[in-house]
Design an enzyme around this catalytic site. Sequence first.
Site, PDB file in Angstrom:
ATOM      1  N   TYR A 101      -6.263   7.551  -9.337  1.00  0.00           N
ATOM      2  CA  TYR A 101      -5.044   6.863  -8.908  1.00  0.00           C
ATOM      3  C   TYR A 101      -3.855   7.797  -8.704  1.00  0.00           C
ATOM      4  O   TYR A 101      -2.711   7.336  -8.704  1.00  0.00           O
ATOM      5  CB  TYR A 101      -4.693   5.767  -9.916  1.00  0.00           C
ATOM      6  CG  TYR A 101      -5.536   4.510  -9.769  1.00  0.00           C
ATOM      7  CD1 TYR A 101      -5.659   3.870  -8.540  1.00  0.00           C
ATOM      8  CD2 TYR A 101      -6.200   3.963 -10.868  1.00  0.00           C
ATOM      9  CE1 TYR A 101      -6.420   2.716  -8.399  1.00  0.00           C
ATOM     10  CE2 TYR A 101      -6.964   2.801 -10.730  1.00  0.00           C
ATOM     11  CZ  TYR A 101      -7.067   2.187  -9.500  1.00  0.00           C
ATOM     12  OH  TYR A 101      -7.806   1.041  -9.367  1.00  0.00           O
TER      13      TYR A 101
ATOM     14  N   THR B  51      -4.689  -6.162  -0.980  1.00  0.00           N
ATOM     15  CA  THR B  51      -4.428  -5.844  -2.392  1.00  0.00           C
ATOM     16  C   THR B  51      -4.103  -7.090  -3.222  1.00  0.00           C
ATOM     17  O   THR B  51      -4.601  -7.238  -4.332  1.00  0.00           O
ATOM     18  CB  THR B  51      -3.272  -4.818  -2.497  1.00  0.00           C
ATOM     19  OG1 THR B  51      -3.650  -3.658  -1.746  1.00  0.00           O
ATOM     20  CG2 THR B  51      -3.030  -4.398  -3.941  1.00  0.00           C
TER      21      THR B  51
ATOM     22  N   GLU C 287     -12.801  10.661  -3.437  1.00  0.00           N
ATOM     23  CA  GLU C 287     -13.220   9.786  -4.532  1.00  0.00           C
ATOM     24  C   GLU C 287     -14.700   9.952  -4.875  1.00  0.00           C
ATOM     25  O   GLU C 287     -15.069   9.949  -6.052  1.00  0.00           O
ATOM     26  CB  GLU C 287     -12.900   8.326  -4.183  1.00  0.00           C
ATOM     27  CG  GLU C 287     -11.393   8.066  -4.130  1.00  0.00           C
ATOM     28  CD  GLU C 287     -10.990   6.750  -3.480  1.00  0.00           C
ATOM     29  OE1 GLU C 287      -9.774   6.497  -3.392  1.00  0.00           O
ATOM     30  OE2 GLU C 287     -11.880   5.984  -3.045  1.00  0.00           O
TER      31      GLU C 287
ATOM     32  N   LYS D 270     -14.221  -3.218 -10.836  1.00  0.00           N
ATOM     33  CA  LYS D 270     -13.322  -2.915 -11.954  1.00  0.00           C
ATOM     34  C   LYS D 270     -13.729  -3.727 -13.198  1.00  0.00           C
ATOM     35  O   LYS D 270     -14.525  -4.658 -13.097  1.00  0.00           O
ATOM     36  CB  LYS D 270     -11.881  -3.228 -11.539  1.00  0.00           C
ATOM     37  CG  LYS D 270     -11.391  -2.423 -10.317  1.00  0.00           C
ATOM     38  CD  LYS D 270      -9.939  -2.775 -10.009  1.00  0.00           C
ATOM     39  CE  LYS D 270      -9.459  -2.121  -8.727  1.00  0.00           C
ATOM     40  NZ  LYS D 270      -8.021  -2.418  -8.474  1.00  0.00           N
TER      41      LYS D 270
ATOM     42  N   ARG E  97     -13.507  -2.608   3.262  1.00  0.00           N
ATOM     43  CA  ARG E  97     -12.155  -3.097   2.939  1.00  0.00           C
ATOM     44  C   ARG E  97     -11.928  -4.499   3.505  1.00  0.00           C
ATOM     45  O   ARG E  97     -11.287  -5.331   2.868  1.00  0.00           O
ATOM     46  CB  ARG E  97     -11.098  -2.135   3.499  1.00  0.00           C
ATOM     47  CG  ARG E  97     -11.146  -0.746   2.867  1.00  0.00           C
ATOM     48  CD  ARG E  97     -10.230  -0.596   1.694  1.00  0.00           C
ATOM     49  NE  ARG E  97      -8.831  -0.679   2.056  1.00  0.00           N
ATOM     50  CZ  ARG E  97      -7.830  -0.421   1.202  1.00  0.00           C
ATOM     51  NH1 ARG E  97      -8.104  -0.051  -0.049  1.00  0.00           N
ATOM     52  NH2 ARG E  97      -6.581  -0.523   1.592  1.00  0.00           N
TER      53      ARG E  97
ATOM     54  N   PHE F 117       3.878   0.809 -12.202  1.00  0.00           N
ATOM     55  CA  PHE F 117       2.693   0.199 -12.811  1.00  0.00           C
ATOM     56  C   PHE F 117       1.565   1.200 -13.072  1.00  0.00           C
ATOM     57  O   PHE F 117       0.463   0.800 -13.458  1.00  0.00           O
ATOM     58  CB  PHE F 117       2.174  -0.956 -11.946  1.00  0.00           C
ATOM     59  CG  PHE F 117       1.861  -0.581 -10.513  1.00  0.00           C
ATOM     60  CD1 PHE F 117       0.650   0.001 -10.159  1.00  0.00           C
ATOM     61  CD2 PHE F 117       2.795  -0.818  -9.513  1.00  0.00           C
ATOM     62  CE1 PHE F 117       0.357   0.334  -8.844  1.00  0.00           C
ATOM     63  CE2 PHE F 117       2.518  -0.476  -8.184  1.00  0.00           C
ATOM     64  CZ  PHE F 117       1.284   0.103  -7.860  1.00  0.00           C
TER      65      PHE F 117
ATOM     66  N   ASN G 268      -7.671  -7.235  -9.612  1.00  0.00           N
ATOM     67  CA  ASN G 268      -8.183  -7.650  -8.305  1.00  0.00           C
ATOM     68  C   ASN G 268      -9.641  -7.256  -8.068  1.00  0.00           C
ATOM     69  O   ASN G 268     -10.070  -7.034  -6.950  1.00  0.00           O
ATOM     70  CB  ASN G 268      -7.240  -7.185  -7.181  1.00  0.00           C
ATOM     71  CG  ASN G 268      -7.085  -5.678  -7.114  1.00  0.00           C
ATOM     72  OD1 ASN G 268      -7.792  -4.944  -7.809  1.00  0.00           O
ATOM     73  ND2 ASN G 268      -6.192  -5.205  -6.261  1.00  0.00           N
TER      74      ASN G 268
ATOM     75  N   ARG H 285     -11.834 -10.547  -2.980  1.00  0.00           N
ATOM     76  CA  ARG H 285     -10.619 -10.892  -3.733  1.00  0.00           C
ATOM     77  C   ARG H 285     -10.173 -12.315  -3.443  1.00  0.00           C
ATOM     78  O   ARG H 285      -9.692 -13.024  -4.329  1.00  0.00           O
ATOM     79  CB  ARG H 285      -9.493  -9.900  -3.423  1.00  0.00           C
ATOM     80  CG  ARG H 285      -9.736  -8.527  -4.050  1.00  0.00           C
ATOM     81  CD  ARG H 285      -8.693  -7.533  -3.607  1.00  0.00           C
ATOM     82  NE  ARG H 285      -8.879  -6.222  -4.211  1.00  0.00           N
ATOM     83  CZ  ARG H 285      -8.370  -5.093  -3.723  1.00  0.00           C
ATOM     84  NH1 ARG H 285      -7.625  -5.131  -2.617  1.00  0.00           N
ATOM     85  NH2 ARG H 285      -8.600  -3.945  -4.331  1.00  0.00           N
TER      86      ARG H 285
ATOM     87  N   HIS I 233     -12.322  -2.005  -6.086  1.00  0.00           N
ATOM     88  CA  HIS I 233     -11.640  -0.951  -5.330  1.00  0.00           C
ATOM     89  C   HIS I 233     -12.538  -0.500  -4.183  1.00  0.00           C
ATOM     90  O   HIS I 233     -13.749  -0.403  -4.357  1.00  0.00           O
ATOM     91  CB  HIS I 233     -11.358   0.256  -6.238  1.00  0.00           C
ATOM     92  CG  HIS I 233     -10.970   1.485  -5.476  1.00  0.00           C
ATOM     93  ND1 HIS I 233      -9.673   1.720  -5.083  1.00  0.00           N
ATOM     94  CD2 HIS I 233     -11.708   2.515  -4.986  1.00  0.00           C
ATOM     95  CE1 HIS I 233      -9.641   2.864  -4.381  1.00  0.00           C
ATOM     96  NE2 HIS I 233     -10.864   3.354  -4.322  1.00  0.00           N
TER      97      HIS I 233
END
Length: 139
Positions: free
Chosen positions: A50, A92, A127, A10, A86, A58, A113, A103, A116
């Site tokens: 998203y 998260t 995706e 990100k 992951r 949010f 964070n 993270r 993704h």
Amino acid sequence: SVERSFIAVKPDGVAKGLIGEILKRYEQKGFRVVALKQLVPTKELAEKHYEEHKERPFFGELVSFITSGPVVAFVLEGKGVVAAARLMIGVTNPLLSNPGTIRGDYAIEVSKNIIHGSDSVASAEREIALWFKTEELLQ
Ligand code: CMP
């Protein structure tokens, strides 16, 4: 079984200079990078990406953040890569992510964070199709 996962560094991860560190972790683990590009996502792409969070309070913040600067998008391939990627990312909330995870090592805020990763094989397929053209993916 051999799977593919969609990963995105990100804007906060790019700004912190973490592109190389993140790619290095996945390469050294043994996953194959089958596509890779840097782009500033459009609002349309971000909203589609998203889509499942559309009703969350949010959502607006999420879309404006992910479109605020360059994102490094890539596709990893390998045995069990969806769940493994992951695990390497952490949970998260970065404050609850174990040290040693991406993270856990590099972030504090849930809204910033760093990275993704697809949460299932079905999400990964959706995706990858959203972010990449077929010809941008290696066989
Ligand atoms: P990601 O795994 O990319 O998918 C959804 C994102 O929503 C998540 O990472 C967080 O960055 C973000 N998110 C989750 N909860 C919140 C929150 N309470 N406030 C802002 N962003 C959030």
